[in-house]
Design a protein around this motif. Structure first.
Motif, PDB file in Angstrom:
ATOM      1  N   MET A 178      -2.819  20.063 -18.316  1.00  0.00           N
ATOM      2  CA  MET A 178      -1.461  19.681 -17.942  1.00  0.00           C
ATOM      3  C   MET A 178      -0.869  20.697 -16.969  1.00  0.00           C
ATOM      4  SD  MET A 178      -1.599  16.974 -19.632  1.00  0.00           S
ATOM      5  CE  MET A 178       0.006  16.269 -19.262  1.00  0.00           C
ATOM      6  N   LEU A 179      -1.206  21.990 -17.153  1.00  0.00           N
ATOM      7  CA  LEU A 179      -0.714  23.019 -16.237  1.00  0.00           C
ATOM      8  C   LEU A 179      -1.282  22.809 -14.833  1.00  0.00           C
ATOM      9  CD1 LEU A 179       0.820  25.615 -15.662  1.00  0.00           C
ATOM     10  CD2 LEU A 179      -1.188  26.897 -16.449  1.00  0.00           C
ATOM     11  N   ALA A 180      -2.548  22.426 -14.773  1.00  0.00           N
ATOM     12  CA  ALA A 180      -3.161  22.165 -13.464  1.00  0.00           C
ATOM     13  C   ALA A 180      -2.437  21.028 -12.750  1.00  0.00           C
ATOM     14  CB  ALA A 180      -4.645  21.837 -13.639  1.00  0.00           C
ATOM     15  N   ARG A 181      -2.031  20.013 -13.529  1.00  0.00           N
ATOM     16  CA  ARG A 181      -1.273  18.907 -12.931  1.00  0.00           C
ATOM     17  C   ARG A 181       0.081  19.401 -12.419  1.00  0.00           C
ATOM     18  NH1 ARG A 181      -2.197  13.925 -17.250  1.00  0.00           N
ATOM     19  NH2 ARG A 181      -4.479  13.904 -17.165  1.00  0.00           N
ATOM     20  N   LEU A 182       0.728  20.252 -13.218  1.00  0.00           N
ATOM     21  CA  LEU A 182       2.027  20.786 -12.802  1.00  0.00           C
ATOM     22  C   LEU A 182       1.897  21.611 -11.532  1.00  0.00           C
ATOM     23  CD1 LEU A 182       3.885  21.943 -16.048  1.00  0.00           C
ATOM     24  CD2 LEU A 182       4.575  20.149 -14.460  1.00  0.00           C
ATOM     25  N   ASP A 183       0.845  22.393 -11.451  1.00  0.00           N
ATOM     26  CA  ASP A 183       0.649  23.222 -10.261  1.00  0.00           C
ATOM     27  C   ASP A 183       0.499  22.359  -9.009  1.00  0.00           C
ATOM     28  OD1 ASP A 183       0.874  25.688 -11.501  1.00  0.00           O
ATOM     29  OD2 ASP A 183      -1.267  25.840 -11.953  1.00  0.00           O
ATOM     30  N   LYS A 184      -0.077  21.171  -9.160  1.00  0.00           N
ATOM     31  CA  LYS A 184      -0.196  20.256  -8.022  1.00  0.00           C
ATOM     32  C   LYS A 184       1.139  19.582  -7.714  1.00  0.00           C
ATOM     33  CE  LYS A 184      -5.122  19.124  -8.533  1.00  0.00           C
ATOM     34  NZ  LYS A 184      -6.101  18.032  -8.775  1.00  0.00           N
ATOM     35  N   LEU A 185       1.886  19.263  -8.787  1.00  0.00           N
ATOM     36  CA  LEU A 185       3.173  18.601  -8.598  1.00  0.00           C
ATOM     37  C   LEU A 185       4.191  19.555  -8.004  1.00  0.00           C
ATOM     38  CD1 LEU A 185       3.399  16.585 -11.951  1.00  0.00           C
ATOM     39  CD2 LEU A 185       2.997  15.654  -9.669  1.00  0.00           C
ATOM     40  N   ALA A 229       4.147  22.231  -5.699  1.00  0.00           N
ATOM     41  CA  ALA A 229       3.307  22.898  -4.707  1.00  0.00           C
ATOM     42  C   ALA A 229       3.712  24.344  -4.478  1.00  0.00           C
ATOM     43  CB  ALA A 229       3.349  22.124  -3.393  1.00  0.00           C
ATOM     44  N   TYR A 230       4.998  24.632  -4.603  1.00  0.00           N
ATOM     45  CA  TYR A 230       5.472  25.989  -4.350  1.00  0.00           C
ATOM     46  C   TYR A 230       5.934  26.675  -5.638  1.00  0.00           C
ATOM     47  CZ  TYR A 230       5.370  24.194   0.374  1.00  0.00           C
ATOM     48  OH  TYR A 230       4.965  23.632   1.555  1.00  0.00           O
ATOM     49  N   GLY A 231       5.447  26.159  -6.770  1.00  0.00           N
ATOM     50  CA  GLY A 231       5.797  26.751  -8.050  1.00  0.00           C
ATOM     51  C   GLY A 231       7.096  26.198  -8.595  1.00  0.00           C
ATOM     52  N   CYS A 232       7.203  26.152  -9.893  1.00  0.00           N
ATOM     53  CA  CYS A 232       8.432  25.693 -10.524  1.00  0.00           C
ATOM     54  C   CYS A 232       8.546  26.314 -11.915  1.00  0.00           C
ATOM     55  CB  CYS A 232       8.495  24.173 -10.612  1.00  0.00           C
ATOM     56  SG  CYS A 232       7.177  23.428 -11.592  1.00  0.00           S
ATOM     57  N   ALA A 233       9.755  26.328 -12.435  1.00  0.00           N
ATOM     58  CA  ALA A 233      10.008  26.933 -13.735  1.00  0.00           C
ATOM     59  C   ALA A 233       9.227  26.238 -14.834  1.00  0.00           C
ATOM     60  CB  ALA A 233      11.502  26.906 -14.039  1.00  0.00           C
ATOM     61  N   ASP A 234       9.016  24.908 -14.680  1.00  0.00           N
ATOM     62  CA  ASP A 234       8.305  24.143 -15.705  1.00  0.00           C
ATOM     63  C   ASP A 234       6.867  24.639 -15.844  1.00  0.00           C
ATOM     64  OD1 ASP A 234      10.298  21.557 -16.024  1.00  0.00           O
ATOM     65  OD2 ASP A 234      10.221  22.323 -13.973  1.00  0.00           O
ATOM     66  N   ALA A 235       6.215  24.876 -14.700  1.00  0.00           N
ATOM     67  CA  ALA A 235       4.837  25.368 -14.739  1.00  0.00           C
ATOM     68  C   ALA A 235       4.788  26.779 -15.320  1.00  0.00           C
ATOM     69  CB  ALA A 235       4.241  25.353 -13.332  1.00  0.00           C
ATOM     70  N   GLU A 236       5.750  27.599 -14.942  1.00  0.00           N
ATOM     71  CA  GLU A 236       5.765  28.967 -15.460  1.00  0.00           C
ATOM     72  C   GLU A 236       6.004  28.980 -16.974  1.00  0.00           C
ATOM     73  OE1 GLU A 236       4.809  31.610 -13.794  1.00  0.00           O
ATOM     74  OE2 GLU A 236       4.393  30.132 -12.228  1.00  0.00           O
ATOM     75  N   GLU A 237       6.837  28.073 -17.450  1.00  0.00           N
ATOM     76  CA  GLU A 237       7.099  28.016 -18.889  1.00  0.00           C
ATOM     77  C   GLU A 237       5.850  27.591 -19.646  1.00  0.00           C
ATOM     78  OE1 GLU A 237       9.069  28.303 -22.513  1.00  0.00           O
ATOM     79  OE2 GLU A 237       9.550  29.105 -20.521  1.00  0.00           O
ATOM     80  N   LEU A 238       5.168  26.568 -19.134  1.00  0.00           N
ATOM     81  CA  LEU A 238       3.934  26.131 -19.790  1.00  0.00           C
ATOM     82  C   LEU A 238       2.883  27.244 -19.742  1.00  0.00           C
ATOM     83  CD1 LEU A 238       2.182  24.117 -21.218  1.00  0.00           C
ATOM     84  CD2 LEU A 238       1.723  22.988 -19.020  1.00  0.00           C
ATOM     85  N   ARG A 239       2.837  27.985 -18.652  1.00  0.00           N
ATOM     86  CA  ARG A 239       1.886  29.097 -18.552  1.00  0.00           C
ATOM     87  C   ARG A 239       2.184  30.147 -19.631  1.00  0.00           C
ATOM     88  NH1 ARG A 239       2.166  29.351 -13.565  1.00  0.00           N
ATOM     89  NH2 ARG A 239       0.220  28.331 -13.007  1.00  0.00           N
TER      90      ARG A 239
END
Length: 320
Positions: free
Chosen positions: A289-296, A298-308
């Motif tokens: 799911m994190l890999a999907r977020l990283d694609k969605l 493209a320049y990073g987002c708080a959602d991806a950082e939180e899941l990380r």
């Protein structure tokens, strides 16, 4: 809670009911690729792809206009797209009843019953369908409603409608007089047709309640929003989030999966589903799911950082 939940939906649902369309769809690209036969969808995979929220709105509009066959057709598009959504089956049951397709109504309400066995609307709708089919099983539904009404004793919020539902089913069992209005249409007019403002208000209230950790009240408000807007991914995402906070991971997953079936690029649903996987110890699944977020993002987002953070902590970072 790490941050206040955002109200993504306010104003957007009104656009749906006004005839607008969101960008998400239940499948992939609906158009034809321009790269020759290699990029072309095959006929078996290139049928119409319906936006469930828009089709739900169409079904409601048709119900208002007493165009029950049109309502059923639109509602079927919703159930095809999100077969695990009880509001879609309940709406289809009402539309089929309005068209006097009592077998179709019974089938739809039976589907809804499997998903929400304690929903009084579903028991009432199924009871009406069975009564009009002269099926003796209608008595069981009337008894269920009557028992709920007696237990309520005019003190619970459902008191008035439980009494009305019981009377509707019993009247249908006795044979409604010729020319009487279709009871299912009246039943759903009062429950589903509150309008966009009512639905937006319920959604906004639900977000506030979630932030206050008043999860049972939040679920009730989300249910009201869902009755108005149908299977909208924002509502489904917050329903999943709320059930997760209540500890019901299986139900939470069901809502996340529904949201992502409608909008595979929904950032909130992707993040929260990843967090659910991490909470279950499925770190590999969370990484997907994190890999999907990283694609969605493209320049990073708080959602991806939180899941990380969840992944790095091996689960909920607040519990470690």
């Amino acid at each position: 809670m790490r941050r206040a939940l955002k109200s993504f939906l306010i104003g957007g649902c009104a656009a749906v009911l006004a005839g607008g369309s969101f960008a998400y769809a239940s499948g992939g690209s609906g158009g034809m690729s321009g790269g020759g036969a290699g990029g072309m969808n095959m006929p078996s995979a290139s049928g119409p792809r319906y936006d469930p929220a828009t089709e739900y709105a169409k079904a409601i509009a048709a119900m208002k206009a007493n165009q029950y066959k049109d309502a059923a057709r639109a509602a079927e598009h919703v159930t095809d797209a999100v077969p695990k959504n009880p509001d879609a089956w309940q709406l289809l049951g009402a539309a089929k009843a309005g068209a006097s397709d009592w077998k179709g109504s019974r089938h739809a309400y039976e589907k809804a019953m499997k998903l929400t066995p304690d929903d009084v609307r579903v028991h009432a709708g199924l009871g009406l369908a069975l009564a009009n089919l002269k099926d003796p099983k209608a008595q069981a539904e009337a008894d269920w409603l009557k028992s709920k009404a007696q237990a309520c004793a005019d003190t619970c919020p459902d008191a008035a409608r439980l009494k009305a539902f019981t009377e509707e089913v019993e009247s249908a069992m006795q044979g409604a007089p010729a020319g009487a209005p279709k009871p299912s249409a009246m039943l759903d007019r009062s429950l589903l047709f509150g309008g966009a403002k009512t639905g937006d208000a319920a959604y906004e209230q639900a977000v506030s309640l979630i932030n206050e950790r008043r999860y049972d009240e939040a679920l009730a408000s989300l249910a009201k929003a869902a009755e108005t807007f149908g299977p909208h991914p924002d509502i489904l995402t917050y329903q999943g989030y709320t059930w997760r906070k209540k500890g019901d991971y299986a139900r939470a997953e069901s809502y996340y999966r529904q949201a992502l079936a409608i909008d595979p690029k929904h950032i909130g649903a992707t993040e929260y589903y990843g967090e659910l996987k991490a909470a279950r110890g499925d770190i590999a699944g969370a990484r997907v799911m994190l890999a999907r977020l990283d694609k969605l993002c493209a320049y990073g987002c708080a959602d991806a950082e939180e899941l990380r953070r969840w992944i790095d902590a091996g689960g909920d970072p607040q519990k470690n």
